[in-house]
Design an enzyme around this catalytic site. Structure first.
Site, PDB file in Angstrom:
ATOM      1  N   ASN A   9       0.874  -1.179   0.000  1.00  0.00           N
ATOM      2  CA  ASN A   9       0.000   0.000   0.000  1.00  0.00           C
ATOM      3  C   ASN A   9       0.906   1.222   0.000  1.00  0.00           C
ATOM      4  O   ASN A   9       1.466   1.582   1.029  1.00  0.00           O
ATOM      5  CB  ASN A   9      -0.896  -0.005   1.249  1.00  0.00           C
ATOM      6  CG  ASN A   9      -1.757   1.230   1.334  1.00  0.00           C
ATOM      7  OD1 ASN A   9      -1.882   1.977   0.360  1.00  0.00           O
ATOM      8  ND2 ASN A   9      -2.348   1.473   2.492  1.00  0.00           N
ATOM      9  N   LYS A  11       0.106   4.219  -0.373  1.00  0.00           N
ATOM     10  CA  LYS A  11      -0.574   5.415   0.152  1.00  0.00           C
ATOM     11  C   LYS A  11      -0.316   6.599  -0.781  1.00  0.00           C
ATOM     12  O   LYS A  11      -0.210   6.405  -1.990  1.00  0.00           O
ATOM     13  CB  LYS A  11      -0.116   5.704   1.584  1.00  0.00           C
ATOM     14  CG  LYS A  11      -0.151   4.454   2.471  1.00  0.00           C
ATOM     15  CD  LYS A  11      -0.061   4.771   3.921  1.00  0.00           C
ATOM     16  CE  LYS A  11       0.116   3.484   4.705  1.00  0.00           C
ATOM     17  NZ  LYS A  11      -0.125   3.644   6.118  1.00  0.00           N
ATOM     18  N   HIS A  96      -9.614   1.208   4.427  1.00  0.00           N
ATOM     19  CA  HIS A  96      -8.376   1.437   5.176  1.00  0.00           C
ATOM     20  C   HIS A  96      -8.668   2.397   6.325  1.00  0.00           C
ATOM     21  O   HIS A  96      -9.463   3.334   6.175  1.00  0.00           O
ATOM     22  CB  HIS A  96      -7.294   2.008   4.251  1.00  0.00           C
ATOM     23  CG  HIS A  96      -5.933   1.976   4.868  1.00  0.00           C
ATOM     24  ND1 HIS A  96      -5.548   2.889   5.818  1.00  0.00           N
ATOM     25  CD2 HIS A  96      -4.901   1.138   4.708  1.00  0.00           C
ATOM     26  CE1 HIS A  96      -4.316   2.602   6.207  1.00  0.00           C
ATOM     27  NE2 HIS A  96      -3.900   1.539   5.546  1.00  0.00           N
ATOM     28  N   GLU A  98      -7.124   4.791   7.499  1.00  0.00           N
ATOM     29  CA  GLU A  98      -6.874   6.214   7.206  1.00  0.00           C
ATOM     30  C   GLU A  98      -8.065   6.828   6.488  1.00  0.00           C
ATOM     31  O   GLU A  98      -8.417   7.986   6.703  1.00  0.00           O
ATOM     32  CB  GLU A  98      -5.577   6.358   6.388  1.00  0.00           C
ATOM     33  CG  GLU A  98      -4.352   6.064   7.254  1.00  0.00           C
ATOM     34  CD  GLU A  98      -3.148   5.548   6.503  1.00  0.00           C
ATOM     35  OE1 GLU A  98      -3.096   5.627   5.273  1.00  0.00           O
ATOM     36  OE2 GLU A  98      -2.228   5.031   7.195  1.00  0.00           O
ATOM     37  N   GLU A 168      -5.920  -4.981  10.229  1.00  0.00           N
ATOM     38  CA  GLU A 168      -4.914  -3.959  10.486  1.00  0.00           C
ATOM     39  C   GLU A 168      -5.245  -3.247  11.804  1.00  0.00           C
ATOM     40  O   GLU A 168      -6.049  -2.296  11.806  1.00  0.00           O
ATOM     41  CB  GLU A 168      -4.905  -2.933   9.350  1.00  0.00           C
ATOM     42  CG  GLU A 168      -4.613  -3.525   7.989  1.00  0.00           C
ATOM     43  CD  GLU A 168      -3.957  -2.501   7.080  1.00  0.00           C
ATOM     44  OE1 GLU A 168      -2.817  -2.762   6.670  1.00  0.00           O
ATOM     45  OE2 GLU A 168      -4.553  -1.460   6.807  1.00  0.00           O
ATOM     46  N   GLY A 174       1.923   2.163  10.684  1.00  0.00           N
ATOM     47  CA  GLY A 174       2.879   3.260  10.560  1.00  0.00           C
ATOM     48  C   GLY A 174       3.515   3.665  11.875  1.00  0.00           C
ATOM     49  O   GLY A 174       4.148   4.723  11.965  1.00  0.00           O
ATOM     50  N   SER A 214       2.915  -2.224  10.391  1.00  0.00           N
ATOM     51  CA  SER A 214       4.366  -2.252  10.635  1.00  0.00           C
ATOM     52  C   SER A 214       4.985  -3.622  10.373  1.00  0.00           C
ATOM     53  O   SER A 214       5.945  -4.001  11.036  1.00  0.00           O
ATOM     54  CB  SER A 214       4.677  -1.767  12.056  1.00  0.00           C
ATOM     55  OG  SER A 214       4.218  -0.436  12.234  1.00  0.00           O
ATOM     56  N   GLY A 235       2.594  -1.241   4.267  1.00  0.00           N
ATOM     57  CA  GLY A 235       2.699   0.178   3.954  1.00  0.00           C
ATOM     58  C   GLY A 235       4.144   0.589   3.743  1.00  0.00           C
ATOM     59  O   GLY A 235       4.707   0.437   2.660  1.00  0.00           O
ATOM     60  N   GLY A 236       4.765   1.091   4.798  1.00  0.00           N
ATOM     61  CA  GLY A 236       6.121   1.636   4.709  1.00  0.00           C
ATOM     62  C   GLY A 236       7.114   0.735   3.990  1.00  0.00           C
ATOM     63  O   GLY A 236       7.882   1.204   3.130  1.00  0.00           O
TER      64      GLY A 236
END
Ligand code: PEP
Length: 253
Positions: A9, A11, A96, A98, A168, A174, A214, A235-236
């Site tokens: 992802n 983002k 998601h 967010e 999640e 994150g 994470s 993500g990251g």
């Protein structure tokens, strides 16, 4: 019986050129590699068509990160499921945290979005998960069950069979605070039991449930080794090709 999936992802990161470069790097790294999972890249809308062209579609699926809750028409700035489908993308990440937290996405909106995604032949990657306060209060199972029931459980069994879930925990996204493998397994097993209660055990066994929060090259293998953890939404660690590949390698024996 069910697929292992590692989905990135991105983002709101990467310009178009950077995104194409990253997709090509991932494609190169996977070219001759033996991998034991499906790989998906969740990219910004404007990257979709180009990234679809940049990768080997037999190895890498492409996801949008959202879609409109309307079919078409006077909804300035929105992107419909039909438009996403027309780019060659195959998946849409929905719900998601967010989007729920910052853009006011409600379970009712997500129900409509899921139906539109399915109508247009796309596969939803549907995110669920509790915030820290809910876990501390001990209501995390109730929260996750309610999210599934409100947005997904009116689907037919046939429709539901195309859904991938992503658990999640919001407190892990994150933040560098990963759920422990035990916490992940406990919730994934609960999610599968909840699906079984609604659709039957046989169908529940076919649904991929990804962990997100994470996940990284260091913890992926241990997370993925749990019987009900069928991969990750990353993500990251999906923003660098080598890290993403290392997460994918979490499925190698
Ligand atoms: C995510 O955005 O879905 C996510 C899990 O992010 P991160 O891996 O950076 O925690």
């Amino acid at each position: 019986m069910r697929k292992n999936i590692v989905a990135g992802n991105w983002k709101m990161n990467k310009t178009l050129r950077e995104g194409i470069e990253l997709a090509k790097e991932v494609d190169q790294l996977l070219k001759d590699a033996v991998i034991n999972c499906d790989v998906v890249l969740g990219v910004p809308f404007i990257h979709l068509a180009s990234v679809v062209q940049a990768v080997d579609s037999k190895k890498i699926g492409i996801a949008a990160q959202n879609c409109a809750d309307k079919e078409s028409g006077a909804y300035t700035g929105e992107v419909s499921a039909a438009m996403i489908k027309s780019t060659g993308a195959g998946y849409v990440i929905l719900g998601h945290s967010e989007r729920r937290a910052y853009y006011g996405e409600t379970p009712e909106m997500l129900k409509i979005k899921t139906e539109l995604v399915l109508k247009h032949g796309l596969k939803p990657v549907f995110c669920i998960g509790e915030v820290l306060e809910e876990r501390e209060k001990g209501i995390h199972f109730d929260v996750v069950k309610a999210q599934m029931a409100a947005s997904l459980f009116d689907l037919s069994a046939e429709e539901f069979s195309t859904v991938t879930l992503a658990y999640e925990p919001v407190w892990a996204i994150g933040t560098g605070k990963t759920a422990t493998p035990e916490q992940a397994q406990e919730m994934h097993a609960f999610v599968r039991r909840t699906i079984a209660d609604r659709y039957g055990k046989e169908l529940a066994e076919t649904i991929s449930i990804l962990y997100g929060g994470s996940a990284n090259p260091q913890n992926a293998k241990e997370l993925f080794s749990n019987p009900d953890v069928d991969g990750g939404l990353i993500g990251g660690a999906s923003l660098k090709a080598a890290d993403f590949k290392a997460v994918i390698d979490g499925f190698n024996k």
